[in-house]
Design a protein around this motif. Structure first.
Motif, mmCIF file in Angstrom:
data_model
loop_
_atom_site.group_PDB
_atom_site.id
_atom_site.type_symbol
_atom_site.label_atom_id
_atom_site.label_comp_id
_atom_site.label_asym_id
_atom_site.label_seq_id
_atom_site.Cartn_x
_atom_site.Cartn_y
_atom_site.Cartn_z
ATOM 1 N N LYS A 146 97.837 28.426 0.387
ATOM 2 C CA LYS A 146 96.913 27.299 0.290
ATOM 3 C C LYS A 146 96.740 26.912 -1.176
ATOM 4 C CE LYS A 146 94.349 28.297 4.507
ATOM 5 N NZ LYS A 146 93.023 28.608 5.110
ATOM 6 N N THR A 147 96.997 25.645 -1.482
ATOM 7 C CA THR A 147 97.031 25.155 -2.852
ATOM 8 C C THR A 147 96.227 23.865 -2.964
ATOM 9 O OG1 THR A 147 99.253 26.090 -3.096
ATOM 10 C CG2 THR A 147 98.553 24.494 -4.756
ATOM 11 N N ALA A 148 95.545 23.724 -4.080
ATOM 12 C CA ALA A 148 94.828 22.483 -4.385
ATOM 13 C C ALA A 148 95.368 21.905 -5.687
ATOM 14 C CB ALA A 148 93.329 22.729 -4.501
ATOM 15 N N VAL A 149 95.240 20.594 -5.859
ATOM 16 C CA VAL A 149 95.758 19.901 -7.034
ATOM 17 C C VAL A 149 94.612 19.127 -7.683
ATOM 18 C CG1 VAL A 149 97.389 18.190 -7.906
ATOM 19 C CG2 VAL A 149 98.051 19.681 -6.015
ATOM 20 N N GLU A 174 101.270 25.127 0.310
ATOM 21 C CA GLU A 174 100.831 24.002 1.136
ATOM 22 C C GLU A 174 99.593 23.395 0.487
ATOM 23 O OE1 GLU A 174 99.160 23.077 5.660
ATOM 24 O OE2 GLU A 174 99.501 25.143 4.986
ATOM 25 N N VAL A 175 99.696 22.155 0.059
ATOM 26 C CA VAL A 175 98.588 21.477 -0.608
ATOM 27 C C VAL A 175 97.553 21.097 0.443
ATOM 28 C CG1 VAL A 175 97.890 19.514 -2.000
ATOM 29 C CG2 VAL A 175 100.064 20.653 -2.454
ATOM 30 N N VAL A 176 96.357 21.661 0.308
ATOM 31 C CA VAL A 176 95.300 21.443 1.296
ATOM 32 C C VAL A 176 94.140 20.629 0.744
ATOM 33 C CG1 VAL A 176 95.857 23.535 2.569
ATOM 34 C CG2 VAL A 176 94.222 23.648 0.688
ATOM 35 N N ALA A 177 94.120 20.404 -0.587
ATOM 36 C CA ALA A 177 92.999 19.664 -1.167
ATOM 37 C C ALA A 177 93.419 19.047 -2.488
ATOM 38 C CB ALA A 177 91.784 20.578 -1.381
ATOM 39 N N LEU A 206 87.150 26.605 -6.097
ATOM 40 C CA LEU A 206 87.887 26.857 -4.859
ATOM 41 C C LEU A 206 88.587 28.214 -4.899
ATOM 42 C CD1 LEU A 206 89.459 23.331 -4.192
ATOM 43 C CD2 LEU A 206 87.538 24.397 -2.989
ATOM 44 N N LEU A 207 89.118 28.575 -6.069
ATOM 45 C CA LEU A 207 89.744 29.886 -6.216
ATOM 46 C C LEU A 207 88.718 31.002 -6.050
ATOM 47 C CD1 LEU A 207 92.208 29.433 -9.236
ATOM 48 C CD2 LEU A 207 92.838 30.054 -6.904
ATOM 49 N N ARG A 208 87.586 30.872 -6.697
ATOM 50 C CA ARG A 208 86.560 31.913 -6.641
ATOM 51 C C ARG A 208 86.037 32.110 -5.226
ATOM 52 N NH1 ARG A 208 82.892 29.480 -8.976
ATOM 53 N NH2 ARG A 208 81.469 29.222 -7.214
ATOM 54 N N GLN A 209 85.873 31.023 -4.492
ATOM 55 C CA GLN A 209 85.340 31.104 -3.141
ATOM 56 C C GLN A 209 86.389 31.532 -2.119
ATOM 57 O OE1 GLN A 209 83.727 27.205 -2.524
ATOM 58 N NE2 GLN A 209 82.244 27.400 -4.191
ATOM 59 N N GLY A 210 87.666 31.611 -2.542
ATOM 60 C CA GLY A 210 88.712 32.076 -1.656
ATOM 61 C C GLY A 210 89.296 31.025 -0.738
ATOM 62 N N TRP A 211 88.984 29.753 -0.984
ATOM 63 C CA TRP A 211 89.535 28.695 -0.137
ATOM 64 C C TRP A 211 91.006 28.448 -0.419
ATOM 65 C CZ3 TRP A 211 87.004 27.398 3.995
ATOM 66 C CH2 TRP A 211 85.611 27.443 4.009
ATOM 67 N N THR A 218 77.194 34.010 -0.364
ATOM 68 C CA THR A 218 77.257 32.689 0.267
ATOM 69 C C THR A 218 78.676 32.140 0.243
ATOM 70 O OG1 THR A 218 74.990 32.250 -0.469
ATOM 71 C CG2 THR A 218 76.287 30.359 0.244
ATOM 72 N N ASP A 219 79.391 32.386 -0.858
ATOM 73 C CA ASP A 219 80.773 31.907 -0.962
ATOM 74 C C ASP A 219 81.659 32.501 0.126
ATOM 75 O OD1 ASP A 219 80.143 30.397 -3.182
ATOM 76 O OD2 ASP A 219 80.707 31.966 -4.613
ATOM 77 N N VAL A 220 81.407 33.745 0.503
ATOM 78 C CA VAL A 220 82.263 34.432 1.484
ATOM 79 C C VAL A 220 81.575 34.552 2.839
ATOM 80 C CG1 VAL A 220 83.497 35.720 -0.299
ATOM 81 C CG2 VAL A 220 81.417 36.693 0.694
ATOM 82 N N SER A 221 80.544 33.749 3.075
ATOM 83 C CA SER A 221 79.784 33.857 4.329
ATOM 84 C C SER A 221 80.632 33.565 5.553
ATOM 85 C CB SER A 221 78.576 32.918 4.292
ATOM 86 O OG SER A 221 78.996 31.564 4.125
#
Length: 368
Positions: free
Chosen positions: A52-55, A78-81, A92-97, A339-342
Motif C-alpha cells: 500500500k503506497t501513497a503519493v 499499489e497506490v491507494v491515496a 499515514l505511515l505512522r498510523q499503518g495505513w 487511537t491510530d491502531v484502534s
C-alpha cells in the motif's frame, strides 16, 4: 532374551492400540507436518507484492501519472491515496495505513533535467526489513526505466530512499515487539487451556457446579488473574528489550499495555474454549500447539504479511496475533497512539466475545 523381546513387543502393541484410539494424536501426527508444509510452501512468500503506497504531489505536473503508472506496473506497490504534503505521508505511515510513500517535490522537472539530485523521495516503513529490500528493487528496476525515455545529458537518480522508524536497521528492534505477542500467545492460552480440565481431573468441578457461581462468573473469574500475569510479562519483555537491546518506545507507555490487555483477554478465552473441549490436560496442550504453530508464520512476526496469497491473508486476519503484532509495532516503533491502531482492536474484541460465549455454552453442554 525371548521373554524380553516378547514383553517389549507386547508393550509396543499396546501403545499402537492406544494411539489408534487417540484421534487427536493421530491428527497431530498427520496434520502438523501437512499444515507446516502448506504454510511454508504456499502461504510464506518473501517476494512482497502490492504494498500500500501513497503519493504526495507538490509539483502538479503530468509526471505524477507517469510515476503512478510505473509503480503499479511493477506489481510491487499499489497506490491507494494521494495527498498534498510530506507530513500527511508521514501520518499515514505512522498510523499503518500505508507501507511506502512517494514524495514528488515542487521542482521535479528541473531535477530530472539537471540530474544533480534525486528527483523524488521514497518513504519506507522500515519496521519490516523485507519492505526496505523491496523498495530498493523498485527503485533500481522499475521506476528508473520509466524516466529514461525523457531526454537528459546524464541519467538521473529518480528516487531517494528514506527509512522511517528503523534508521539503524537492527533486527532486534523489529523482533522484540512482535515477540511480546508470541510469548503471550503461548503462555496465556496454555494457562487457561488446562483450567476446566484440571478442575475435572482433580474432582473439584462438581464442587464448583454446586455453588451459586454462574457460568459467566466462573469463566471471567478464571481469566482475571492471568490478565495481571500477562501484563507483568509485558513489563519484563519491554524492560529487557530496552536495557539489553536498546529497543525504543516511541509511543506512550500506557498504549502498549492497553493493546496487550485486549490481546491477553482474547487469548485467554481461546484457552478456556479449548479447555471445555479437551478431555485431559495433555489433549488441551496438543490443541494449543495446533493453534500456535500457524499463528507464528501467518501473523507477520517472521514473514511479511504483504507477500502472502489472499487465502492465507484471510486466515491470518482470524488470528489474534496478527492484529497484536501490527498494534505493538505501530506503538513501540512508529510512535502511533492507541487511537491510530484502534482498527486492530475491534477484531480482538469480537474474538474475545465469540470465544467467551462459546466457552460458556460448551461448559453448560459439558455439565449436561
Amino acid at each position: 532374551m525371548r521373554r524380553f523381546l516378547a514383553r517389549t513387543r507386547a508393550i509396543a502393541a499396546k501403545e499402537v492400540v492406544q494411539l489408534r484410539r487417540d484421534r487427536l494424536t493421530l491428527v497431530m501426527v498427520i496434520g502438523i507436518p501437512a499444515l507446516q508444509l502448506l504454510l511454508f510452501g504456499y502461504a510464506i512468500n518473501t517476494d512482497v507484492r502490492y504494498l500500500k503506497t501513497a503519493v504526495a504531489d507538490q509539483d502538479g505536473t503530468r509526471m505524477l501519472r507517469e510515476l503512478v503508472a510505473a509503480v503499479e506496473a511493477s506489481q510491487v506497490a499499489e497506490v491507494v491515496a494521494t495527498v498534498n504534503t510530506a507530513s500527511q505521508l508521514e501520518d499515514l505511515l505512522r498510523q499503518g495505513w500505508i507501507s511506502m510513500g512517494i514524495l514528488i517535490p515542487y521542482d521535479l522537472e528541473r531535477r530530472l533535467a539537471t540530474a544533480d539530485r534525486p528527483a523524488a523521495q521514497l518513504l519506507v516503513d522500515a519496521t519490516d526489513p523485507s519492505l526496505l529490500g523491496t523498495a530498493q528493487v523498485l527503485l533500481e528496476l522499475e521506476l528508473s526505466n520509466s524516466v529514461r525515455q525523457r531526454p537528459r545529458k546524464e541519467p538521473a537518480r529518480l528516487l531517494e530512499v528514506r527509512a522511517y522508524y528503523k534508521p539503524e536497521r537492527r533486527s532486534e528492534v523489529q523482533i522484540v515487539p512482535g515477540l511480546i505477542g508470541v510469548i503471550l500467545t503461548l503462555t496465556m492460552s496454555l494457562f487457561t487451556a488446562v483450567a476446566i480440565v484440571r478442575e475435572l481431573e482433580r474432582g473439584t468441578l462438581e464442587f464448583l457446579i454446586n455453588t451459586p457461581v454462574k457460568r459467566s462468573e466462573l469463566m471471567i473469574g478464571k481469566i482475571i488473574p492471568y490478565i495481571v500475569i500477562g501484563l507483568v510479562q509485558v513489563t519484563i519483555i519491554l524492560g529487557l528489550g530496552y536495557y539489553l537491546f536498546r529497543v525504543p518506545l516511541r509511543g506512550s507507555l500506557v498504549d502498549p499495555y492497553l493493546a496487550a490487555a485486549t490481546f491477553i483477554m482474547a487469548t485467554l478465552t481461546l484457552g478456556l474454549l479449548i479447555s471445555t473441549v479437551a478431555q485431559s490436560q495433555f489433549q488441551s496442550m496438543q490443541m494449543i500447539m495446533l493453534f500456535f504453530l500457524p499463528s507464528i508464520p501467518l501473523s507477520g512476526f517472521m514473514f511479511p504479511y504483504e507477500g502472502m496469497p489472499r487465502a492465507a491473508k484471510a486466515l491470518a486476519e482470524l488470528l489474534p496475533l496478527t492484529h497484536f503484532v501490527r498494534m505493538v509495532r505501530g506503538i513501540i516503533l512508529r510512535g502511533a497512539t492507541i487511537t491510530d491502531v484502534s482498527r486492530e482492536i475491534w477484531p480482538l474484541v469480537i474474538f474475545f466475545l465469540v470465544t467467551l460465549t462459546a466457552s460458556m455454552l460448551r461448559f453448560r453442554k459439558r455439565l449436561d
